[in-house]
Write a protein that holds these residues in place. Structure first.
Motif, mmCIF file in Angstrom:
data_model
loop_
_atom_site.group_PDB
_atom_site.id
_atom_site.type_symbol
_atom_site.label_atom_id
_atom_site.label_comp_id
_atom_site.label_asym_id
_atom_site.label_seq_id
_atom_site.Cartn_x
_atom_site.Cartn_y
_atom_site.Cartn_z
ATOM 1 N N ALA A 189 0.850 -1.141 0.135
ATOM 2 C CA ALA A 189 0.144 0.034 0.002
ATOM 3 C C ALA A 189 0.874 1.369 -0.018
ATOM 4 O O ALA A 189 0.671 2.301 -0.675
ATOM 5 C CB ALA A 189 -0.809 -0.006 1.289
ATOM 6 N N SER A 201 -6.931 6.019 -3.276
ATOM 7 C CA SER A 201 -6.875 5.849 -1.772
ATOM 8 C C SER A 201 -6.892 4.255 -1.403
ATOM 9 O O SER A 201 -7.857 3.630 -2.256
ATOM 10 C CB SER A 201 -7.961 6.343 -1.212
ATOM 11 O OG SER A 201 -7.755 8.094 -0.923
ATOM 12 N N ILE A 202 -6.307 3.773 -0.493
ATOM 13 C CA ILE A 202 -6.372 2.407 0.129
ATOM 14 C C ILE A 202 -7.426 2.554 1.191
ATOM 15 O O ILE A 202 -6.711 2.879 2.145
ATOM 16 C CB ILE A 202 -5.176 1.671 -0.090
ATOM 17 C CG1 ILE A 202 -4.497 1.489 -1.533
ATOM 18 C CG2 ILE A 202 -4.976 0.346 0.702
ATOM 19 C CD1 ILE A 202 -2.968 1.119 -1.193
ATOM 20 N N CYS A 205 -10.278 -0.305 -2.320
ATOM 21 C CA CYS A 205 -9.716 0.917 -3.029
ATOM 22 C C CYS A 205 -10.633 1.854 -3.753
ATOM 23 O O CYS A 205 -11.692 1.312 -3.992
ATOM 24 C CB CYS A 205 -8.498 0.637 -3.846
ATOM 25 S SG CYS A 205 -7.392 -0.613 -3.120
#
Length: 272
Positions: free
Chosen positions: A12, A46-47, A53
């Protein structure tokens, strides 16, 4: 290639440190496979958790990814490092389109922890959707090296630190020396939105894919489609016909053959 059921923390961190990512998608049946580059992952991607996600999708000249996700949900995201240590990270995803005029759009931008402008349209004016992704990940190493990435911008970084694939800080420092931020799309979006031309552009360019699949729903409404379900039904029927005609034909042949056999058996019994 190593597969992961989710996105580990070090991957990530690696993904968000890269200056570019790519999206790949395709219709279930059609002539075109789409591949698109996307910039600024730190600002637009964004994770949210190890299996979820999302990214902000800016308005562009086509709507292939959106149309493909609406049709079959399949999309692959790829990040790669071009530095001393090669690294490829793929996210195999089931996608969902959240368009700018849907109530949950603002909620998704909050979940992504991205800034929302005065109109509630997300990090950039002209954003047409958020692509939400249920993901699993894999890694590989077959990627070329850019010469500019062989030097870390930090003079205190050792060779071992730069070559460590989990050391995303050194990786991102090297990448920044090769890739520069380009404001062209953002400036274009601001200009189109300020001149109230963005929705017209979307209606003209984002209503369908190259293979004729339904695209951005807001664009379809703006170009005069009163009943979106009609277009959706046509796309569904096309998928059924193209994907199932061999099975339907085989079923018809088998049915005729069984009817013929049953007729022969009945005729034989009558003769006896």
């Amino acid at each position: 290639m190593k597969l992961y059921p989710s996105i580990p923390p070090h991957l990530a961190e690696f993904a968000l440190a890269q200056p570019i990512f790519f999206t790949g998608s395709a219709p279930t049946y059609g002539a075109h496979v789409n591949l698109s580059p996307k910039g600024l992952p730190a600002a637009t991607f964004s994770i949210i958790n190890p299996n979820l996600c999302a990214y902000i999708d800016s308005t562009g000249s086509g709507a292939e990814t959106i149309a493909h996700i609406y049709e079959n949900g399949r999309v692959t995201i790829m990040f790669c490092s071009f530095g001393l240590s090669p690294m490829i990270m793929r996210l195999f995803c089931k996608g969902k389109v959240v368009e700018w005029d849907q109530p949950e759009f603002a909620e998704w931008t909050r979940r992504m922890r991205k800034p929302i402008d005065d109109d509630g349209h997300g990090a950039f004016k002209g954003a047409r959707a958020i692509i939400a992704l249920e993901a699993q990940s894999s890694c590989g190493f077959g990627v070329p090296r850019l010469p500019e990435c062989t030097q870390s911008s930090s003079p205190t970084s050792s060779v071992s630190e730069i070559e460590d694939p989990t050391n995303t800080v050194s990786q991102s420092e090297g990448m920044q020396s090769a890739f520069g931020d380009r404001k062209t799309l953002e400036q274009w979006s601001v200009k189109m939105t300020s001149n109230n031309k963005m929705r017209g552009y979307q209606a003209q360019n984002n209503g369908s894919s190259l293979d004729g699949l339904p695209g951005l729903k807001a664009a379809r409404r703006d170009r005069g489609e009163r009943f979106l379900w009609v277009g959706d039904a046509k796309a569904w029927w096309r998928k059924v016909v193209l994907g199932g005609w061999e099975g339907v034909l085989l079923g018809m042949v088998m049915g005729l053959f069984m009817s013929f056999l049953m007729g022969m058996v009945t005729t034989t019994r009558r003769i006896q």
